[in-house]
Design an enzyme around this catalytic site. Structure first.
Site, mmCIF file in Angstrom:
data_model
loop_
_atom_site.group_PDB
_atom_site.id
_atom_site.type_symbol
_atom_site.label_atom_id
_atom_site.label_comp_id
_atom_site.label_asym_id
_atom_site.label_seq_id
_atom_site.Cartn_x
_atom_site.Cartn_y
_atom_site.Cartn_z
ATOM 1 N N GLU A 51 24.212 22.978 43.137
ATOM 2 C CA GLU A 51 24.553 24.502 42.810
ATOM 3 C C GLU A 51 24.821 25.285 44.313
ATOM 4 O OE1 GLU A 51 24.908 26.529 40.536
ATOM 5 O OE2 GLU A 51 24.023 28.356 41.390
ATOM 6 N N LYS A 89 28.350 27.307 44.619
ATOM 7 C CA LYS A 89 28.105 28.862 45.015
ATOM 8 C C LYS A 89 28.998 29.126 46.093
ATOM 9 C CE LYS A 89 26.818 30.343 42.387
ATOM 10 N NZ LYS A 89 26.156 30.341 41.253
ATOM 11 N N HIS A 140 28.208 5.773 49.992
ATOM 12 C CA HIS A 140 29.054 5.057 49.057
ATOM 13 C C HIS A 140 30.239 5.634 48.778
ATOM 14 C CE1 HIS A 140 25.591 2.332 47.862
ATOM 15 N NE2 HIS A 140 24.894 3.656 47.676
ATOM 16 N N ASN A 166 41.345 38.524 22.388
ATOM 17 C CA ASN A 166 40.626 37.684 23.340
ATOM 18 C C ASN A 166 40.841 36.399 22.808
ATOM 19 O OD1 ASN A 166 40.170 39.919 24.747
ATOM 20 N ND2 ASN A 166 37.749 39.527 24.545
ATOM 21 N N GLY A 167 41.082 35.283 23.490
ATOM 22 C CA GLY A 167 41.171 33.872 22.912
ATOM 23 C C GLY A 167 42.320 33.242 23.006
ATOM 24 N N TRP A 215 42.976 38.192 31.105
ATOM 25 C CA TRP A 215 42.778 37.100 31.949
ATOM 26 C C TRP A 215 43.690 35.947 31.492
ATOM 27 C CZ3 TRP A 215 41.202 31.715 31.912
ATOM 28 C CH2 TRP A 215 40.611 31.436 33.298
ATOM 29 N N GLU A 271 32.835 28.890 45.447
ATOM 30 C CA GLU A 271 33.498 30.003 44.486
ATOM 31 C C GLU A 271 33.463 31.139 45.386
ATOM 32 O OE1 GLU A 271 29.436 30.247 41.639
ATOM 33 O OE2 GLU A 271 31.280 30.653 40.806
ATOM 34 N N ARG A 297 33.920 40.839 34.481
ATOM 35 C CA ARG A 297 34.038 39.607 33.884
ATOM 36 C C ARG A 297 35.394 38.742 34.271
ATOM 37 N NH1 ARG A 297 31.564 39.940 28.339
ATOM 38 N NH2 ARG A 297 32.926 38.201 27.728
ATOM 39 N N LYS A 340 33.554 36.272 34.627
ATOM 40 C CA LYS A 340 32.269 35.703 34.448
ATOM 41 C C LYS A 340 31.869 35.171 33.136
ATOM 42 C CE LYS A 340 28.090 36.633 35.199
ATOM 43 N NZ LYS A 340 27.238 35.940 36.476
ATOM 44 N N CYS A 375 38.749 37.976 29.152
ATOM 45 C CA CYS A 375 39.468 39.267 28.733
ATOM 46 C C CYS A 375 38.373 40.259 28.107
ATOM 47 C CB CYS A 375 40.430 39.067 27.417
ATOM 48 S SG CYS A 375 41.599 37.676 28.043
#
Ligand code: F6R
Length: 604
Positions: free
Chosen positions: A477, A481, A500, A98-99, A74, A484, A27, A599, A2
């Protein structure tokens, strides 16, 4: 996540609020709204979906309002609907939040039983209703804000405007909030991110948790007052100039911010090494000379956690110091064993990630030192740390982190070299220079072989990234990437771990992106052989001119590992960044703002 922007002043609030919300779009959000004061009434305009939806609603009305609050939401509590979008308001107040209000559902039940009516399914509206209830009892805005805030639990930031004045009120608990002031133009601002206020508010205030800030625009200047929750004056806030610039807000010649940010890496690596080895940052690193901790507790989330894995390797191998690295959302609830003299090291681009901040708080409660590797100066992590190691990446707009990862790892590497007393070793400087040079070479040719490989593999079913030792974090990583931004299934594994379990997945539709460094080469090659034997498609990233092994791979990407004994993973990682980028582009996804992602993850 948010975003909040508020304005009060002689001008029209609509412009700065929409511009601020646009800057915070990266974001991640799913609806947007604004509250203005029109003909003395609080008027809320909001719409689910992109900010453009809200902008077209507003442009139909051409409103002018000296005060306003805007929000990008969001969704957490309640679906993505226009009713659930913020602001929430009534005839007295409008609120953006926000939150998360953790006790929202029990409070809501109580309020409903008292006759209050809710228009949305959000937790945020509970704060509005509480505020209104207390105001009806007391007639005092500050007192009602304080009472409402004391009634709720969880981490939140609120901005409030009222019908009766043009004041902006705000307060927060473990959530980002910044108050801005431009005394020359007599304008007051508030936001969840100083980036929204660049070019508007030269002076910033960062109130601490539980401090109410009241901004009033007077005939001659802006008055910003701070109060404790008992309404006594507070000095629990920090003041600073807004040091951010607007350069990062444009893509320049690049199609996406992510691409621009990948290309920025060589220049940023040079700048960071100059800053820490020869510039202002040197004294910060000198403070680490000979430093020893019986245990480093590294915590972070996502990509920053991968940076932590790399940094742990440096601390263990170069400094022979013990280090643990944990995902922040796990560390905070595991009752970690923390002893005196140990150090908590928190890695975060935004410095606002809720779980990472909770770990910092936990370490502070246990009275151990807290260090940060952070990008955003002035962020909550930054403000609360005993020592900060800034990565100077500039604003990172692409939701998928690229340059911040590289600079987090490099900063950790420099810290490790500083502890070792190696900062003047010319080999250190030349290794970093070589890294930047090699990455620049990849950037210059990324439209060649890397794009071609992407074209050949992008439609495949799944991707398994493998690497050993220092390349294992890079395998994780690279997979993150890809998943996402390209929305394909991708996993990273230690190469030796394949047999394994995950090897059961291998068939002719699965791609193995195999990172084969010069270290443990034969062993890693034998893992590639295992995949080959099961008809997997192999993209091998290995030392160039390794002709004997090239045939094993369907696609071979040869790199020059020489001269990069400690930094080669960062070099390889740029190849993975480009592969992910090209694959995502071929799939036609929203590269800079991938679906479902934010973000800055300011909720738990
Ligand atoms: C992935 C990504 C995220 C972040 C994570 C932590 O590309 O960007 O995994 O790394 O959300 O964010 P910060 O670094 O802001 O704490």
């Amino acid at each position: 996540m948010c975003g909040i922007v508020g304005y009060s002043g002689p001008g029209n609030s609509v412009g700065p609020i929409l511009e601020g919300l646009t800057r915070l779009e990266y974001r991640g959000y799913d609806s947007a709204g604004i509250c203005l004061k029109l003909n003395g009434q609080l008027e809320i305009i909001k719409k689910e979906g992109k900010l453009d939806n809200l902008k077209s609603l507003i442009s139909e009305k051409h409103p002018f309002s000296n005060i306003g609050i805007g929000h990008t939401r969001w969704a957490t509590h309640g679906g993505v609907t226009t009713d659930n979008a913020h602001p929430h308001g009534n005839e007295l107040f409008a609120v953006v939040h926000n939150g998360i209000i953790e006790n929202a559902s029990s409070l809501k039940k109580e309020l409903i039983s008292e006759g209050y009516v809710f228009k949305s399914q959000t937790d945020s509206e509970v704060f509005l209703v509480l505020l209104t209830k207390y105001f009806k009892q007391t007639g005092q805005t500050l007192q009602s804000i304080s009472k409402a805030f004391n009634t709720i639990s969880g981490n939140s930031a609120f901005v409030i405007m009222e019908k009766s004045t043009d004041k902006l009120y705000c307060l927060k608990r473990s959530a980002p909030l910044v108050v801005g002031e431009n005394d020359e133009t007599r304008e007051a601002y508030v936001s969840s991110d100083p980036f929204a206020l660049v070019g508007y508010a030269p002076k910033l205030y960062f109130p601490q948790d539980g401090v109410i800030c009241e901004s009033t625009v007077l005939a001659t200047h802006v008055q910003v007052k701070f109060f404790e929750l008992d309404l006594t004056p507070s000095n629990r806030y920090k003041t600073q100039g807004n040091v951010m610039t607007m350069d990062s807000t444009t893509k320049g010649p690049y199609e996406h911010f992510m691409l621009k940010e990948i290309h920025e890496q060589p220049g940023l690596i040079d700048k960071l090494s100059a800053f820490y080895l020869k510039g202002e940052g040197r004294s910060v690193l000198n403070g680490l000379s000979g430093f020893q901790s019986p245990m480093w507790h590294l915590t972070a989330c996502g990509t920053a956690w991968h940076a932590g894995l790399m940094i742990r390797n440096y601390f263990e191998q170069i400094n022979r110091q013990r280090a643990s690295v944990e995902i922040a959302s796990e560390f905070r609830y595991k009752q970690p064993i923390l002893n005196k003299e140990e150090v908590g090291l928190f890695i975060s681009q935004s410095g606002e990630t809720a779980d990472t901040l909770a770990c910092q708080e936990l370490c502070q409660e246990q009275k151990i030192k807290t260090f940060s590797i952070v990008n955003v100066e002035g962020s909550t992590l930054f403000r609360n740390a005993d020592k900060n190691f800034l990565i100077h990446a500039g604003v990172e707009i692409g939701v998928a982190s690229t340059k911040a990862f590289t600079l987090q790892v490099l900063t950790g590497y420099l810290m490790s070299q500083a502890m070792k007393g190696n900062l003047d070793d010319p080999k250190l400087f030349s290794e970093i220079q070589l890294l930047s040079h090699r990455i620049a070479e990849i950037c210059a040719h990324s439209d060649g072989v890397l794009k071609e490989v992407a074209e050949k593999i992008y439609a495949q079913k799944g991707f398994i990234f493998t690497g050993r030792g220092k390349y294992f974090p890079i395998a994780l990583e690279g997979a993150l990437k890809l998943k996402e931004i390209a929305y394909v299934h991708a996993e990273g594994y230690a190469a030796g771990e394949l047999k394994h379990g995950p090897i059961a997945l291998i068939d002719e539709n699965i791609v193995n992106i195999a990172i084969v460094g010069p270290e443990l080469l034969e062993k890693t090659i034998s893992n590639v052989e295992e995949v080959k034997a099961r008809r997997g498609i192999i993209v091998m990233i290995g030392p160039k001119d390794l002709t004997e092994y090239e045939e094993l791979a369907d696609f071979y990407i040869g790199l020059n590992f020489e001269g990069l004994p400690n930094l080669s993973p960062l070099y390889v990682n740029v190849v993975l960044q480009f592969l992910a980028y090209h694959i995502a582009k071929l799939k036609g996804t929203d590269i800079d703002k991938p679906r479902n992602l934010a973000k800055s993850v300011t909720v738990e």
